[in-house]
Scaffold this motif. Structure first.
Motif, PDB file in Angstrom:
ATOM      1  N   SER A 107      16.650  -3.099   3.760  1.00  0.00           N
ATOM      2  CA  SER A 107      17.531  -3.198   5.138  1.00  0.00           C
ATOM      3  C   SER A 107      18.741  -3.886   4.569  1.00  0.00           C
ATOM      4  CB  SER A 107      16.511  -3.537   6.562  1.00  0.00           C
ATOM      5  OG  SER A 107      15.983  -4.981   6.692  1.00  0.00           O
ATOM      6  N   ILE A 108      18.427  -5.090   4.511  1.00  0.00           N
ATOM      7  CA  ILE A 108      19.226  -5.839   4.075  1.00  0.00           C
ATOM      8  C   ILE A 108      21.035  -5.518   3.467  1.00  0.00           C
ATOM      9  CG2 ILE A 108      20.455  -8.199   2.945  1.00  0.00           C
ATOM     10  CD1 ILE A 108      16.948  -8.947   3.289  1.00  0.00           C
ATOM     11  N   VAL A 109      20.379  -5.005   2.335  1.00  0.00           N
ATOM     12  CA  VAL A 109      21.178  -4.243   0.942  1.00  0.00           C
ATOM     13  C   VAL A 109      21.965  -2.794   1.933  1.00  0.00           C
ATOM     14  CG1 VAL A 109      21.913  -2.702  -0.671  1.00  0.00           C
ATOM     15  CG2 VAL A 109      20.303  -4.475  -1.140  1.00  0.00           C
ATOM     16  N   ALA A 110      21.504  -2.277   2.797  1.00  0.00           N
ATOM     17  CA  ALA A 110      21.548  -1.308   3.492  1.00  0.00           C
ATOM     18  C   ALA A 110      22.531  -1.761   4.626  1.00  0.00           C
ATOM     19  CB  ALA A 110      20.494  -0.206   4.377  1.00  0.00           C
ATOM     20  N   GLY A 111      21.949  -2.589   5.059  1.00  0.00           N
ATOM     21  CA  GLY A 111      22.790  -2.696   6.395  1.00  0.00           C
ATOM     22  C   GLY A 111      24.056  -3.727   5.957  1.00  0.00           C
ATOM     23  N   ALA A 116      27.346  -0.113  11.845  1.00  0.00           N
ATOM     24  CA  ALA A 116      27.246  -0.119  12.539  1.00  0.00           C
ATOM     25  C   ALA A 116      26.549  -1.304  13.245  1.00  0.00           C
ATOM     26  CB  ALA A 116      26.547   0.721  12.912  1.00  0.00           C
ATOM     27  N   VAL A 117      26.045  -1.793  12.007  1.00  0.00           N
ATOM     28  CA  VAL A 117      24.853  -2.454  12.100  1.00  0.00           C
ATOM     29  C   VAL A 117      24.983  -3.753  10.898  1.00  0.00           C
ATOM     30  CG1 VAL A 117      23.278  -0.791  13.179  1.00  0.00           C
ATOM     31  CG2 VAL A 117      23.080  -1.262  10.386  1.00  0.00           C
ATOM     32  N   ARG A 118      26.146  -3.924  10.854  1.00  0.00           N
ATOM     33  CA  ARG A 118      26.418  -5.018  10.105  1.00  0.00           C
ATOM     34  C   ARG A 118      26.459  -6.164  10.341  1.00  0.00           C
ATOM     35  NH1 ARG A 118      31.493  -3.841   7.075  1.00  0.00           N
ATOM     36  NH2 ARG A 118      29.751  -2.245   6.226  1.00  0.00           N
ATOM     37  N   SER A 131      11.422 -14.957   4.515  1.00  0.00           N
ATOM     38  CA  SER A 131      12.007 -16.791   3.829  1.00  0.00           C
ATOM     39  C   SER A 131      13.448 -16.669   3.232  1.00  0.00           C
ATOM     40  CB  SER A 131      11.263 -16.726   2.700  1.00  0.00           C
ATOM     41  OG  SER A 131      12.194 -16.129   1.288  1.00  0.00           O
ATOM     42  N   TRP A 132      13.858 -17.540   3.694  1.00  0.00           N
ATOM     43  CA  TRP A 132      15.245 -17.842   3.553  1.00  0.00           C
ATOM     44  C   TRP A 132      16.186 -17.107   2.345  1.00  0.00           C
ATOM     45  CZ3 TRP A 132      17.210 -21.247  -0.590  1.00  0.00           C
ATOM     46  CH2 TRP A 132      16.413 -22.165  -0.904  1.00  0.00           C
ATOM     47  N   LEU A 133      15.147 -17.679   0.986  1.00  0.00           N
ATOM     48  CA  LEU A 133      15.568 -17.769  -0.302  1.00  0.00           C
ATOM     49  C   LEU A 133      15.001 -15.850  -0.406  1.00  0.00           C
ATOM     50  CD1 LEU A 133      16.011 -18.575  -3.427  1.00  0.00           C
ATOM     51  CD2 LEU A 133      13.423 -18.887  -3.671  1.00  0.00           C
ATOM     52  N   LYS A 134      14.700 -15.586  -0.198  1.00  0.00           N
ATOM     53  CA  LYS A 134      14.846 -13.894  -0.486  1.00  0.00           C
ATOM     54  C   LYS A 134      15.207 -13.487   0.961  1.00  0.00           C
ATOM     55  CE  LYS A 134      11.542 -10.106   0.543  1.00  0.00           C
ATOM     56  NZ  LYS A 134       9.783  -9.642   1.617  1.00  0.00           N
ATOM     57  N   PHE A 135      15.916 -13.535   1.915  1.00  0.00           N
ATOM     58  CA  PHE A 135      17.200 -13.913   1.895  1.00  0.00           C
ATOM     59  C   PHE A 135      18.651 -13.587   1.249  1.00  0.00           C
ATOM     60  CE2 PHE A 135      20.760 -13.672   4.524  1.00  0.00           C
ATOM     61  CZ  PHE A 135      20.878 -12.718   4.918  1.00  0.00           C
ATOM     62  N   THR A 136      18.229 -15.030   0.643  1.00  0.00           N
ATOM     63  CA  THR A 136      19.674 -15.251  -0.272  1.00  0.00           C
ATOM     64  C   THR A 136      19.899 -14.450  -1.596  1.00  0.00           C
ATOM     65  OG1 THR A 136      19.969 -17.763   1.280  1.00  0.00           O
ATOM     66  CG2 THR A 136      20.693 -17.641  -1.335  1.00  0.00           C
ATOM     67  N   VAL A 137      18.979 -14.555  -2.368  1.00  0.00           N
ATOM     68  CA  VAL A 137      18.594 -13.620  -3.601  1.00  0.00           C
ATOM     69  C   VAL A 137      19.136 -12.023  -3.134  1.00  0.00           C
ATOM     70  CG1 VAL A 137      17.405 -12.705  -5.308  1.00  0.00           C
ATOM     71  CG2 VAL A 137      17.452 -15.069  -4.598  1.00  0.00           C
ATOM     72  N   VAL A 138      18.539 -11.208  -2.089  1.00  0.00           N
ATOM     73  CA  VAL A 138      18.892 -10.182  -1.517  1.00  0.00           C
ATOM     74  C   VAL A 138      20.122  -9.924  -1.098  1.00  0.00           C
ATOM     75  CG1 VAL A 138      18.337  -8.169  -0.186  1.00  0.00           C
ATOM     76  CG2 VAL A 138      16.319  -9.342  -1.683  1.00  0.00           C
ATOM     77  N   ASP A 139      20.786 -10.635  -0.109  1.00  0.00           N
ATOM     78  CA  ASP A 139      21.969 -10.820   0.868  1.00  0.00           C
ATOM     79  C   ASP A 139      22.938 -11.238  -0.582  1.00  0.00           C
ATOM     80  OD1 ASP A 139      23.575 -10.644   3.352  1.00  0.00           O
ATOM     81  OD2 ASP A 139      23.993 -13.368   2.334  1.00  0.00           O
ATOM     82  N   ILE A 140      23.021 -11.736  -1.364  1.00  0.00           N
ATOM     83  CA  ILE A 140      24.140 -11.616  -2.768  1.00  0.00           C
ATOM     84  C   ILE A 140      23.841 -10.609  -3.417  1.00  0.00           C
ATOM     85  CG2 ILE A 140      23.965 -13.213  -4.756  1.00  0.00           C
ATOM     86  CD1 ILE A 140      22.988 -15.565  -3.641  1.00  0.00           C
ATOM     87  N   ALA A 142      23.587  -7.710  -2.135  1.00  0.00           N
ATOM     88  CA  ALA A 142      24.254  -7.018  -0.993  1.00  0.00           C
ATOM     89  C   ALA A 142      25.683  -6.798  -1.373  1.00  0.00           C
ATOM     90  CB  ALA A 142      23.663  -6.845   0.419  1.00  0.00           C
ATOM     91  N   CYS A 143      25.901  -8.465  -0.678  1.00  0.00           N
ATOM     92  CA  CYS A 143      27.634  -8.033  -0.640  1.00  0.00           C
ATOM     93  C   CYS A 143      28.707  -8.622  -2.170  1.00  0.00           C
ATOM     94  CB  CYS A 143      27.478 -10.088  -0.283  1.00  0.00           C
ATOM     95  SG  CYS A 143      26.563 -11.028   1.560  1.00  0.00           S
ATOM     96  N   ALA A 144      27.955  -8.543  -3.414  1.00  0.00           N
ATOM     97  CA  ALA A 144      28.215  -8.127  -5.023  1.00  0.00           C
ATOM     98  C   ALA A 144      28.862  -6.774  -4.328  1.00  0.00           C
ATOM     99  CB  ALA A 144      27.424  -8.857  -5.512  1.00  0.00           C
ATOM    100  N   ILE A 145      27.796  -5.878  -4.041  1.00  0.00           N
ATOM    101  CA  ILE A 145      27.229  -4.684  -4.175  1.00  0.00           C
ATOM    102  C   ILE A 145      28.983  -3.938  -3.220  1.00  0.00           C
ATOM    103  CG2 ILE A 145      26.479  -2.031  -3.306  1.00  0.00           C
ATOM    104  CD1 ILE A 145      23.887  -3.205  -4.241  1.00  0.00           C
ATOM    105  N   TRP A 146      28.841  -4.638  -1.830  1.00  0.00           N
ATOM    106  CA  TRP A 146      29.905  -4.247  -0.341  1.00  0.00           C
ATOM    107  C   TRP A 146      31.361  -4.576  -1.377  1.00  0.00           C
ATOM    108  CZ3 TRP A 146      33.019  -7.789   1.443  1.00  0.00           C
ATOM    109  CH2 TRP A 146      33.579  -7.305   2.819  1.00  0.00           C
TER     110      TRP A 146
END
Length: 162
Positions: A107-111, A116-118, A131-140, A142-146
């Motif tokens: 959901s981090i990547v898809a969000g 509408a939910v970004r 966890s902040w580490l899990k969020f950070t890795v997946v968010d990086i 996700a942001c790269a894909i975006w």
């Protein structure tokens, strides 16, 4: 647009700011990504910035905004649900919660890719005690894909209209 045209040398500052604001908790519900796309396309078509430059500074703004949302959710957690902001945005928050429950970490990547939910997903992920580490890795990721999508849209629009 007039400001952009007359201040092209400073217009690059709008890219990270718009990337930040379109995903910023609360503010992101009112700022359209179309503005970021328009500014980026103008700067690219006027040869003031390259696609890698646009993607890099947009990535920084997007990642900072997502992390702000995550930490707001982490710090204020349950208090957010009883706030007047949350009461006015009950439908959007319910969609975000359902989205997170259904897709978990994805959901981090898809969000990040769904306007509408970004602005709400990172905050809701923070509330969920991910966890902040899990969020950070997946968010990086996700942001790269975006950002890659932004780069493709900017270069594609320039080729169509340029």
């Amino acid at each position: 647009m007039n400001w952009l045209i007359s201040n092209k040398q400073h217009a690059w500052l709008m890219i990270p700011a718009l990337a930040f604001f379109e995903a910023c908790p609360g503010i992101g519900l009112f700022v359209s990504g179309v503005i970021l796309l328009t500014v980026s396309t103008l700067l690219y078509s006027e040869q003031l910035m390259s696609i890698p430059q646009i993607m890099t500074i947009a990535f920084i703004g997007a990642c900072l905004s997502d992390h702000l949302g995550f930490y707001i959710g982490r710090w204020f957690g349950p208090k957010l649900n009883s706030s007047s902001f949350a009461k006015r945005r009950r439908n959007e928050i319910a969609k975000s919660e359902e989205f997170i429950l259904r897709y978990g970490t994805l959901s981090i990547v898809a969000g990040r890719l769904i306007p509408a939910v970004r602005s709400l997903v990172p905050m809701m992920i923070g509330v969920s005690n991910t966890s902040w580490l899990k969020f950070t890795v997946v968010d990086i990721i996700a942001c790269a894909i975006w950002c890659a999508g932004l780069g493709l849209l900017v270069s594609g629009l320039e080729n169509i209209f340029g």
